[in-house]
Design a protein around this motif. Structure first.
Motif, short mmCIF file in Angstrom:
data_model
loop_
_atom_site.label_atom_id
_atom_site.label_comp_id
_atom_site.label_asym_id
_atom_site.label_seq_id
_atom_site.Cartn_x
_atom_site.Cartn_y
_atom_site.Cartn_z
N LYS A 59 0.84 -1.21 0.00
CA LYS A 59 0.00 0.00 0.00
C LYS A 59 0.87 1.25 0.00
O LYS A 59 0.57 2.24 -0.68
CB LYS A 59 -0.94 0.00 1.21
N ARG A 60 1.95 1.23 0.76
CA ARG A 60 2.84 2.40 0.79
C ARG A 60 3.52 2.60 -0.56
O ARG A 60 3.69 3.74 -1.01
CB ARG A 60 3.90 2.22 1.89
N TRP A 61 3.92 1.51 -1.22
CA TRP A 61 4.51 1.61 -2.57
C TRP A 61 3.50 2.23 -3.53
O TRP A 61 3.85 3.06 -4.36
CB TRP A 61 4.92 0.23 -3.09
N THR A 62 2.24 1.81 -3.42
CA THR A 62 1.20 2.32 -4.31
C THR A 62 1.00 3.82 -4.11
O THR A 62 0.91 4.57 -5.09
CB THR A 62 -0.12 1.56 -4.06
N VAL A 63 0.95 4.26 -2.87
CA VAL A 63 0.78 5.69 -2.59
C VAL A 63 1.99 6.48 -3.10
O VAL A 63 1.84 7.54 -3.71
CB VAL A 63 0.55 5.93 -1.08
N ALA A 64 3.19 5.96 -2.86
CA ALA A 64 4.39 6.65 -3.32
C ALA A 64 4.43 6.74 -4.84
O ALA A 64 4.75 7.79 -5.41
CB ALA A 64 5.64 5.94 -2.80
N LEU A 65 4.07 5.66 -5.52
CA LEU A 65 4.07 5.66 -6.98
C LEU A 65 3.02 6.63 -7.52
O LEU A 65 3.27 7.37 -8.48
CB LEU A 65 3.81 4.25 -7.51
N ALA A 66 1.84 6.65 -6.91
CA ALA A 66 0.79 7.58 -7.34
C ALA A 66 1.23 9.03 -7.13
O ALA A 66 0.97 9.90 -7.98
CB ALA A 66 -0.50 7.30 -6.58
N ALA A 67 1.90 9.31 -6.03
CA ALA A 67 2.37 10.67 -5.75
C ALA A 67 3.44 11.09 -6.76
O ALA A 67 3.45 12.24 -7.23
CB ALA A 67 2.90 10.77 -4.33
N VAL A 68 4.33 10.18 -7.11
CA VAL A 68 5.36 10.50 -8.11
C VAL A 68 4.72 10.75 -9.47
O VAL A 68 5.06 11.71 -10.17
CB VAL A 68 6.42 9.37 -8.19
N ALA A 69 3.76 9.91 -9.85
CA ALA A 69 3.07 10.09 -11.13
C ALA A 69 2.33 11.42 -11.15
O ALA A 69 2.37 12.15 -12.16
CB ALA A 69 2.12 8.93 -11.37
#
Length: 109
Positions: A59-69
């Motif tokens: 879940k943390r990876w998903t949030v970080a990836l969404a924030a970078v995108a």
């Protein structure tokens, strides 16, 4: 935001694992079947606890990836909007268009 979640992904979690010394002390003189059954039961509990840690990390990876995108998209939009008037080509010797309606001042020749 991406930095915070990205760093939290790499935190060292307390993963469950069998401690070899404890296993040796507990099961050294036990029969093979009893030892394997006890070890299998212990591992099931450890896998279940580790699975929760992996889900949280995902879940943390998903949030970080969404924030970078989102950051890349917003940066691109910002650049496109900012350079909107800068791409006009003017020929040498032509006056550059100005936004003010003031009369030009006297220029020395």
């Amino acid at each position: 935001m991406a930095v915070g979640f990205g760093i939290s992904v790499f935190n060292l979690a307390e993963y469950e694992d069998i401690k070899p010394r404890d296993v040796l002390d507990t099961y050294a003189r036990s029969e093979k079947g009893a030892t394997l059954g006890a070890l299998a039961g212990t591992r099931v509990g450890m896998f279940e606890k580790n699975a929760r840690l992996h889900q949280r990390k995902t879940k943390r990876w998903t949030v970080a990836l969404a924030a970078v995108a989102a950051g890349i998209v917003l940066s691109t939009v910002s650049l496109v909007l900012h350079i909107g008037g800068h791409d006009r080509h003017t020929e040498p010797g032509e006056p550059t268009p100005t936004s003010s309606s003031a009369t030009p001042s006297a220029q020395p020749y």
